[in-house]
Design an enzyme around this catalytic site. Structure first.
Site, mmCIF file in Angstrom:
data_model
loop_
_atom_site.group_PDB
_atom_site.id
_atom_site.type_symbol
_atom_site.label_atom_id
_atom_site.label_comp_id
_atom_site.label_asym_id
_atom_site.label_seq_id
_atom_site.Cartn_x
_atom_site.Cartn_y
_atom_site.Cartn_z
ATOM 1 N N HIS A 1 23.804 19.203 -1.636
ATOM 2 C CA HIS A 1 24.653 18.459 -0.694
ATOM 3 C C HIS A 1 24.772 17.005 -1.159
ATOM 4 O O HIS A 1 24.508 16.063 -0.410
ATOM 5 C CB HIS A 1 24.061 18.542 0.713
ATOM 6 N N ASP B 1 28.525 21.188 -1.425
ATOM 7 C CA ASP B 1 29.159 21.468 -0.136
ATOM 8 C C ASP B 1 29.462 20.192 0.650
ATOM 9 O O ASP B 1 28.823 19.157 0.468
ATOM 10 C CB ASP B 1 28.245 22.339 0.727
#
Length: 243
Positions: free
Chosen positions: A203, A56
């Site tokens: 992430h 993400d």
């Protein structure tokens, strides 16, 4: 009951109802099990040992390229849930992601929470980013993941009308501070909990997540050693019997 007492009692009831409703809405907005409209996917049911790696909040410089290098070394596909504003800043990086055989997913245009927003806001956030993804060379409607996983009424309603599922995850090791500080703990979290059809959220494109980037090769090696194959989110959905 005297009138002032009745008024105070009515106010108390209304406050209780309002607080209860707000609490319920807040819990629903982040639920991984339920939403009001459409299809919610946290993992898929599949008899095959398949797992999807998802990243993400990119693309970013230079971290996306370092992730692409790792994936190329291991010949592993992944799904990058990208932010529209970042795509605008780095269209060349997005094009490299697609050219390398990976998938771009839509993570909204501004990365603002899409709760208590108007239909116009939701439509603009999604469709602007869809166009940027298509400009990067990917065809078709990309998978969509809401920022922070939050959604309530309008967003699920919009996605349901477009026949697009809401893509979340079932493993998010670097979202827990006690785990995210050490690459080894991130690796073990994934290896101990992965199941066929798991969707892993990392992430690795965020500057502060060096431990996640360090963990990525060992996650790949460990899952592969356990017999898992890596696929994009869209491929995982195609390979499942039910959503």
């Amino acid at each position: 009951m005297k009138r002032p007492t009745r008024i105070l009692a009515a106010i108390g009831i209304l406050l209780t109802v309002g607080i209860t409703a707000s609490w319920g809405a807040w819990r629903l907005s982040k639920s991984r099990a339920h939403q009001l409209f459409g299809t919610l996917v946290t993992r898929v049911e599949t008899p095959d040992s398949l797992v999807a790696l998802t990243f993400d909040d990119g693309p970013t410089i230079p971290y996306t390229d370092s992730v692409l290098h790792i994936l190329a070394e291991y010949q592993v596909p992944a799904t990058f849930f990208v932010i529209g504003t970042a795509l605008t800043d780095h269209p060349d990086v997005a094009a490299r992601i697609v050219a390398a055989g990976h998938e771009l997913g839509n993570h909204s245009h501004s990365h603002r929470r899409m709760v208590l927003k108007t239909p116009r806001f939701v439509r603009r956030e999604i469709e602007q980013t869809d166009r940027l993804i298509q400009a990067a060379g990917q065809s078709g409607a990309p998978p969509f993941r809401p920022p922070y996983g939050k959604r309530l009424v309008v967003l699920p309603w919009y996605l349901a009308r477009a026949d697009r599922p809401t893509i979340l995850w079932d493993l998010e090791p670097d979202s827990y501070p006690g785990i995210a500080r050490e690459p080894e703990r991130i690796v073990q979290y994934v290896l101990n909990r992965a199941r066929p059809g798991s969707i892993v959220l990392l992430h690795v494109e965020v500057r502060a997540r060096a431990t996640s980037r360090a963990a990525l090769p060992e996650i790949i090696e460990g899952l592969r050693h356990r017999g898992y194959q890596f696929v994009t989110v869209s491929e995982l959905l195609r390979r499942t019997s039910t959503l």
